[in-house]
Motif scaffolding. Structure first.
Motif, short mmCIF file in Angstrom:
data_model
loop_
_atom_site.label_atom_id
_atom_site.label_comp_id
_atom_site.label_asym_id
_atom_site.label_seq_id
_atom_site.Cartn_x
_atom_site.Cartn_y
_atom_site.Cartn_z
N ASN A 285 0.88 -0.98 0.02
CA ASN A 285 -0.07 -0.06 -0.01
C ASN A 285 0.73 1.39 0.09
O ASN A 285 0.39 2.22 -0.70
CB ASN A 285 -0.63 0.17 1.14
CG ASN A 285 -2.02 -0.93 0.99
OD1 ASN A 285 -2.32 -1.40 -0.11
ND2 ASN A 285 -2.52 -1.32 2.44
N ILE A 286 1.92 1.25 0.67
CA ILE A 286 2.94 2.38 0.77
C ILE A 286 3.31 2.45 -0.58
O ILE A 286 3.45 3.66 -1.22
CB ILE A 286 3.87 2.06 1.90
CG1 ILE A 286 3.45 1.97 3.13
CG2 ILE A 286 5.12 3.07 1.42
CD1 ILE A 286 4.44 1.83 4.24
N LEU A 287 3.71 1.55 -1.26
CA LEU A 287 4.37 1.47 -2.64
C LEU A 287 3.28 2.06 -3.63
O LEU A 287 3.70 2.84 -4.54
CB LEU A 287 5.01 0.10 -3.21
CG LEU A 287 6.27 0.06 -2.52
CD1 LEU A 287 6.62 -1.52 -3.18
CD2 LEU A 287 7.33 0.76 -2.90
N MET A 288 1.96 1.62 -3.64
CA MET A 288 0.90 1.94 -4.39
C MET A 288 0.76 3.41 -4.24
O MET A 288 -0.15 4.13 -5.05
CB MET A 288 -0.09 1.20 -4.08
CG MET A 288 -0.19 -0.37 -4.75
SD MET A 288 0.17 -0.40 -6.56
CE MET A 288 -1.70 0.07 -7.31
N ALA A 289 0.74 4.03 -3.09
CA ALA A 289 0.48 5.27 -2.83
C ALA A 289 1.26 6.06 -3.98
O ALA A 289 0.98 7.43 -4.21
CB ALA A 289 1.02 5.79 -1.62
N LYS A 290 2.30 5.70 -4.34
CA LYS A 290 3.08 6.42 -5.46
C LYS A 290 2.49 6.54 -6.71
O LYS A 290 2.65 7.44 -7.50
CB LYS A 290 4.54 5.63 -5.78
CG LYS A 290 5.51 5.59 -4.67
CD LYS A 290 6.71 4.83 -5.11
CE LYS A 290 7.71 4.36 -4.12
NZ LYS A 290 8.87 3.49 -4.56
N SER A 291 1.60 5.71 -7.11
CA SER A 291 0.76 5.69 -8.27
C SER A 291 -0.31 6.84 -8.27
O SER A 291 -1.19 6.37 -7.15
CB SER A 291 0.10 4.44 -8.39
OG SER A 291 -0.62 4.18 -9.67
N GLN A 292 -0.09 7.58 -8.94
CA GLN A 292 -1.10 8.55 -9.07
C GLN A 292 -2.37 8.27 -9.12
O GLN A 292 -2.68 7.41 -10.06
CB GLN A 292 -0.72 9.93 -10.07
CG GLN A 292 -1.54 11.20 -9.84
CD GLN A 292 -1.10 12.11 -10.91
OE1 GLN A 292 -0.76 11.74 -11.99
NE2 GLN A 292 -1.32 13.34 -10.68
N PHE A 293 -3.57 8.79 -8.35
CA PHE A 293 -5.01 8.35 -8.58
C PHE A 293 -4.95 6.87 -8.26
O PHE A 293 -5.66 6.19 -9.30
CB PHE A 293 -5.46 8.88 -9.95
CG PHE A 293 -5.23 10.21 -10.23
CD1 PHE A 293 -5.62 11.47 -9.48
CD2 PHE A 293 -4.73 10.84 -11.47
CE1 PHE A 293 -5.40 12.77 -9.88
CE2 PHE A 293 -4.48 12.10 -11.59
CZ PHE A 293 -4.90 13.17 -10.54
N CYS A 294 -4.70 6.44 -7.25
CA CYS A 294 -4.78 5.04 -7.14
C CYS A 294 -6.00 4.92 -6.13
O CYS A 294 -5.58 5.60 -4.70
CB CYS A 294 -3.39 4.08 -6.63
SG CYS A 294 -3.66 2.57 -6.15
N LEU A 295 -6.66 3.79 -6.03
CA LEU A 295 -7.62 3.77 -4.88
C LEU A 295 -7.59 2.12 -4.55
O LEU A 295 -7.49 1.33 -5.19
CB LEU A 295 -9.25 3.83 -5.43
CG LEU A 295 -9.60 5.26 -6.33
CD1 LEU A 295 -10.88 5.35 -6.77
CD2 LEU A 295 -9.39 6.35 -5.08
N ASN A 296 -7.69 1.93 -3.21
CA ASN A 296 -7.57 0.70 -2.53
C ASN A 296 -9.14 0.20 -2.48
O ASN A 296 -9.79 0.65 -1.86
CB ASN A 296 -7.29 0.58 -1.08
CG ASN A 296 -6.95 -0.67 -0.71
OD1 ASN A 296 -7.76 -1.39 -0.67
ND2 ASN A 296 -5.65 -0.80 0.06
N ILE A 297 -9.63 -0.65 -3.27
CA ILE A 297 -10.73 -1.32 -3.20
C ILE A 297 -10.92 -2.39 -2.17
O ILE A 297 -11.96 -2.46 -1.61
CB ILE A 297 -10.90 -2.15 -4.54
CG1 ILE A 297 -11.06 -1.28 -5.67
CG2 ILE A 297 -12.50 -2.98 -4.47
CD1 ILE A 297 -10.84 -2.05 -7.06
#
Length: 359
Positions: A285-297
């Motif tokens: 989740n920390i890494l995915m926060a780098k991805s702009q406009f990312c939503l955790n489903i």
């Protein structure tokens, strides 16, 4: 899974520069191109990353072109684009990421059953009232039968990737089916109008969704439980507010990261694995926060695996993050999939009574 090897873009281009003149002469002479160019370059590219394919030919009388294609596999597209962007300026060479749209009106693809062209191919747009922004098309040819459909399907996809462009096929079309003319419903539209139709619909989508952002502060996660056919328990924690949002088409790319474990009971992880899975998920989740406009489903656990679900506006940064995830130290078998699912229909199981809401 995409295998990553310790070879870098700069290494490839340095090697290519050393052989560029010889490669150019091979392409221009049209002699032994497969043996002396395609095979040689493909081996070198595969040391960079599996999943790169190439096409070549003369762009004009003085310029050879190397096209690096993903054959529709989105998880290698960002790396192809990076590789081509890093290409040096080499005399007599043009480098292209992904198959471009042809500028030839007489473009055709021939195979044993037929010749495919804009003159004999048509398309039908299937409208869905429940999914108004879905671009679902049937491609139609008069000679398709049940017996020849498989061959026509292969040929038509090759035609489309070269006719409107590889990235356009991926980015602008949500669903394609190949149909015999006698099994179609709806108005047949000439293939020559497909590109303008897709650009018009894409412009509408940009105007409708480009500025739409989901604010995550008020997200709420709900626990669910279900049973497999074998009676094993599956549990999920799903962002229910997000799942029922009216504008999910603004985030059309779904990512599913799968962590498989071995030491569980009845498909569920052990207590130790549960903690390790949670810790690893937090790192992701920390890494995915780098991805702009990312939503955790949310996530789903059971059947000897945990699936972590995300949605994004674009796939490129997400693929790069997943590439990092594959190299993290962990105790699990890891796979991932990134695919276009404009209305998150792959998650419909969380919208129906298949899952029991936990109090």
């Amino acid at each position: 899974m995409i295998e990553v090897k310790k070879v870098y873009n700069e290494d490839f281009w340095s090697w290519f520069v050393d052989h560029a003149d010889r490669f150019f002469e091979t392409i221009k002479s049209q002699e032994n191109i497969s043996r002396d160019f395609i095979d040689v370059v493909s081996i070198k590219l595969n040391r960079l990353r599996n999943g790169f394919f190439i096409l070549t030919g003369m762009y004009d009388d003085d310029t050879a072109e190397l096209i690096i294609t993903a054959d529709g596999n989105v998880v290698v597209i960002p790396f192809i684009e990076e590789l081509v962007a890093a290409a040096p300026n080499i005399p007599n060479w043009k480098f292209t990421a992904l198959k471009p749209a042809t500028d030839r009106e007489d473009f055709e693809v021939g195979f044993s059953q037929a010749s495919l062209s804009a003159d004999n191919l048509f398309f039908i747009h299937n409208a869905h009232s429940e999914y108004p922004d879905l671009i679902d098309i049937d491609v139609v040819h008069a000679d398709i039968t049940d017996y020849t459909k498989r061959l026509f399907t292969q040929g038509i996809f090759i035609f489309l990737e070269n006719y409107i462009g590889e990235m356009e096929c991926i980015d602008l079309i949500d669903s394609i089916d190949i149909k015999a003319m006698n099994k179609t419903k709806g108005d047949l539209i000439p293939m020559s109008k497909l590109s303008s139709f897709l650009k018009w619909r894409h412009k509408e989508l940009i105007e409708k969704y480009d500025q739409v952002i989901h604010i995550t502060d008020a997200d709420t996660y709900t626990g669910y439980e279900s049973k497999t056919k074998e009676g094993e328990t599956v549990i999920a924690s799903i962002n229910t507010k997000l799942l029922n949002w009216d504008h999910i088409a603004a985030y059309p790319w779904v990512t599913v990261l799968t962590l498989s474990y071995d030491n569980g009971s009845n498909g569920m992880p052990s207590n130790d694995d549960y903690q390790l899975l949670d810790t690893f998920e937090e790192r992701v989740n920390i890494l995915m926060a780098k991805s702009q406009f990312c939503l955790n489903i949310g996530r789903e656990t059971g059947e000897d695996k945990r699936e972590i679900l995300y949605a994004t506006k674009d796939f490129r940064q997400t693929v790069k993050v997943m590439d990092e995830v594959m190299n993290l130290d962990n105790s699990y078998r890891i796979t991932y999939d990134v695919f276009k699912d404009k209305y998150w229909r792959s998650l419909d199981r969380f919208r129906v009574k298949e899952y029991r809401r936990l109090q």
